[in-house]
Structures are given as structure tokens and as C-alpha cells.
Design an enzyme around this catalytic site. Structure first.
Site, PDB file in Angstrom:
ATOM      1  N   TYR A 130      38.801  29.873  40.324  1.00 28.40           N
ATOM      2  CA  TYR A 130      40.039  29.761  39.542  1.00 28.40           C
ATOM      3  C   TYR A 130      41.265  29.966  40.435  1.00 28.40           C
ATOM      4  CZ  TYR A 130      43.551  30.966  35.972  1.00 28.40           C
ATOM      5  OH  TYR A 130      44.687  31.015  35.190  1.00 28.40           O
ATOM      6  N   ASP A 164      35.489  47.587  37.891  1.00 27.40           N
ATOM      7  CA  ASP A 164      36.920  47.733  37.630  1.00 27.40           C
ATOM      8  C   ASP A 164      37.727  46.478  37.965  1.00 27.40           C
ATOM      9  OD1 ASP A 164      37.412  50.189  36.481  1.00 27.40           O
ATOM     10  OD2 ASP A 164      37.628  51.249  38.386  1.00 27.40           O
ATOM     11  N   GLY A 191      47.947  22.573  26.916  1.00 19.97           N
ATOM     12  CA  GLY A 191      47.470  23.906  26.542  1.00 19.97           C
ATOM     13  C   GLY A 191      48.354  24.522  25.477  1.00 19.97           C
ATOM     14  N   VAL A 226      50.220  31.238  25.574  1.00 20.42           N
ATOM     15  CA  VAL A 226      51.593  30.979  26.022  1.00 20.42           C
ATOM     16  C   VAL A 226      52.202  29.803  25.256  1.00 20.42           C
ATOM     17  CG1 VAL A 226      53.078  30.518  28.015  1.00 20.42           C
ATOM     18  CG2 VAL A 226      51.036  31.941  28.295  1.00 20.42           C
TER      19      VAL A 226
END
Length: 323
Positions: free
Chosen positions: A145, A279, A16, A21
């Protein structure tokens, strides 16, 4: 040269490596935080499909890493997670199992994987700490996830107990910075807002923020997180995960985050909250007490400064930014 100096070279594979990051780690290493005995290899999904065991094996055989920072994942914001929970579960389970097992099989000395505070139980006491990960189900909006990320902790424990592997994980709070995904539909809250403000400025329209603006988050600047990743890779010896976050006192509301972006981008229009939109969790306050025991004097970039730098990066790189 490094071997002659008595240093055993490290080959550090970052999966990744072109994401938020990964790019931050690459920049921090290039800007002087790297060491002479470290060779850094940043790979992305273009180099290998990590859901495929054979491709993952070929990647490890090609680069022969001694250390791995595992950032690769299928990620997305609240609304994408709600739609595709099964996909998030399956793809991430396959990626994580392939990376960790190949690391074991090829004798990698250390793996540092990246988890997320969304893995914590939905019903919990605050602040959350590292001992509470498995104390109850995660929020239903992104259970696929969340459970896939939790399983990294289970695998790390298993590889340590059965094979003595030094595989660990970090748990950052809400990460933001240059090279983020600024997609308004599928991105996370801060980059989505930055893109919205940019467009509202262009069109002279109001800025509409989804939800009430009341939920609170701890945001960590990607460059701060990158510096902490290097410390974890080099110094942190526990298998148990560690939360990487600003303190509880630095939590900000979505409204405050929106206002910081408005100020950074000099937006003069109206700020509207669309309360018909969900929210998500009201708060996920995490304790950074464990981090502070190890690094009591670590300096985080002030939130407004980090927001300003991110907004400047996005405006400058608008044509090429992920959006």
C-alpha cells in the site's frame, strides 16, 4: 446562471466518494461550503471498477470532470495489510494509473489525490515533513500500500514536468469520523475501538484493546479534513504534496484514544490491553508547519468532541454502518 455571472463552472469528480473522506466532503459541501460554480459528482466502486482502464475511461467520458479529488483505494488496517501486501500494491497501482492518466487525457485542470502518513520511511527522524517521503523504505507491515501511494507523488511530478499538469496530493494523518469502516478485524484503530466499546456495552464484557496502548497517533476528524480538501482544490497550487494534520502537540496514545471513546460512550466496564498483539509503528509524528504557513488560523475540532460525534453517529446508524 453561473456562466452568465462570469464564472466558469467546475465539474468535480470525487472517486471513492462513498467512503469516510468522500462522505465528509459531501456533507461539508451540502452544509454551505460548496460554491455556485461547482458541480460535485461522488462516485464509488459501484459506478466503475477503477482497476479497469476501459471502465475508468467510460466514467470520465460520462461525467467530463474539470477537477478530480481522487480518494478511491484498496485500504485496510494493520492486520489486513500484513496478509495482502501484493494485492494492495497491484490494485492501488492500477487504480492510480488509470485515474491520473484519464485525467491527463481528458484535460482535467487539477487532481488532488489522497496519500497517507504510512508512506513515510520507517527509519526516520521526527517530526516527518513533506520532503522526506522517499528517504527510505516504509514500514514492512504495509509496504504494498505504502509504495503504491508513494508512486502517486512520482506520477504527479512526471505529469507536471512532461505535460504541465496540476496534479497534487495531500497526506492526512489518521482520519476518523462518520461513515468510517468500523470492522474490528480489518478497520483502522479508532473505528475498531468504537465498535468494540459498543459491543462490550451490549454484552457487559471487558474492553480488550490490541497491543500495549502506548503507540501515538495524530488523529484528524474527517469533517476537518474535508474542509481542508476544499481549500487544496481551490487555492493550493503546488505539485509537491502537503501534510494535512493537527499539530504535533495534539498527538494522542492509543490508550488515550480508547479512554476518550470509553467516556463518549459511557462504558463502565474494564479496560484490558492484549500485549500479545502487535503494536505497529510506535509513532509517525508529522509536521503541519507547511499547512500552518498557508492557513495559520484554521480551527480543528477538539479530539474528544470529534470522538463523541463519531460515537453518536455509529450508535445511531449501527444497522447500516460498515462493520
Amino acid at each position: 446562471m453561473t456562466e452568465a455571472a462570469g464564472l466558469v463552472p467546475k465539474r468535480i469528480l470525487v472517486t471513492g466518494g462513498t467512503g469516510l473522506v468522500g462522505k465528509a466532503i459531501e456533507k461539508v459541501v451540502a452544509d454551505g461550503e460548496g460554491r455556485p460554480d461547482e458541480e460535485w459528482i461522488f462516485v464509488s466502486s459501484r459506478d466503475a471498477d477503477l482497476t479497469n482502464a476501459a471502465e475508468t475511461k467510460a466514467l470520465f467520458e460520462q461525467h467530463k470532470p474539470t477537477h478530480v479529488i481522487h480518494l478511491a483505494a484498496m485500504v485496510g488496517g494493520l492486520f489486513k495489510n500484513i496478509r495482502y501486501n501484493l494485492d494492495f500494491w497491484r490494485r492501488n497501482i492500477h487504480i492510480n494509473d488509470n485515474v491520473l492518466h484519464l485525467a491527463y487525457e481528458t484535460g482535467v485542470q487539477k487532481v488532488v489525490s489522497c496519500l497517507s502518513t504510512c508512506i513515510f520511511p520507517d527509519k526516520t527522524t521526527y517530526p516527518i515533513d513533506e520532503t522526506m517521503i522517499h528517504n527510505g523504505p516504509p514500514h514492512s507491515s504495509n509496504f504494498g500500500y505504502s509504495y503504491a501511494k508513494r508512486m502517486i507523488d512520482i506520477q504527479n511530478r512526471g505529469y507536471f514536468e512532461q505535460h504541465g499538469c496540476r496534479f497534487t496530493a495531500v497526506i492526512p494523518t489518521n482520519v476518523f469520523g462518520p461513515h468510517d469502516n468500523f470492522n474490528i478485524e480489518d478497520g483502522h484503530v479508532l473505528p475498531g475501538l468504537i465498535h468494540k466499546v459498543y459491543l462490550a456495552k451490549q454484552t457487559g464484557s471487558a474492553l480488550t484493546v490490541w497491543g500495549t496502548g502506548k503507540p501515538r497517533r495524530q488523529f484528524i476528524y474527517s469533517l476537518d479534513l474535508a474542509r481542508l480538501f476544499l481549500w487544496v482544490l481551490r487555492e493550493y497550487d503546488e505539485v509537491e504534496p502537503i501534510i494535512l494534520s493537527v499539530g504535533e502537540e495534539d498527538e494522542v496514545s492509543i490508550r488515550e484514544a480508547a479512554e476518550a471513546i470509553v467516556e463518549a460512550m459511557d462504558f463502565r466496564g474494564e479496560l484490558v490491553f492484549d500485549t500479545t498483539k502487535a503494536d505497529g509503528q510506535f509513532k509517525k509524528t508529522a509536521s503541519n508547519a507547511k499547512l500552518r504557513r498557508y492557513l495559520p488560523s484554521f480551527q480543528f475540532t477538539p479530539f474528544r468532541q470529534a470522538v463523541k460525534e463519531t460515537c453518536t453517529w455509529f450508535s445511531t446508524n449501527y444497522a447500516n454502518a460498515r462493520k
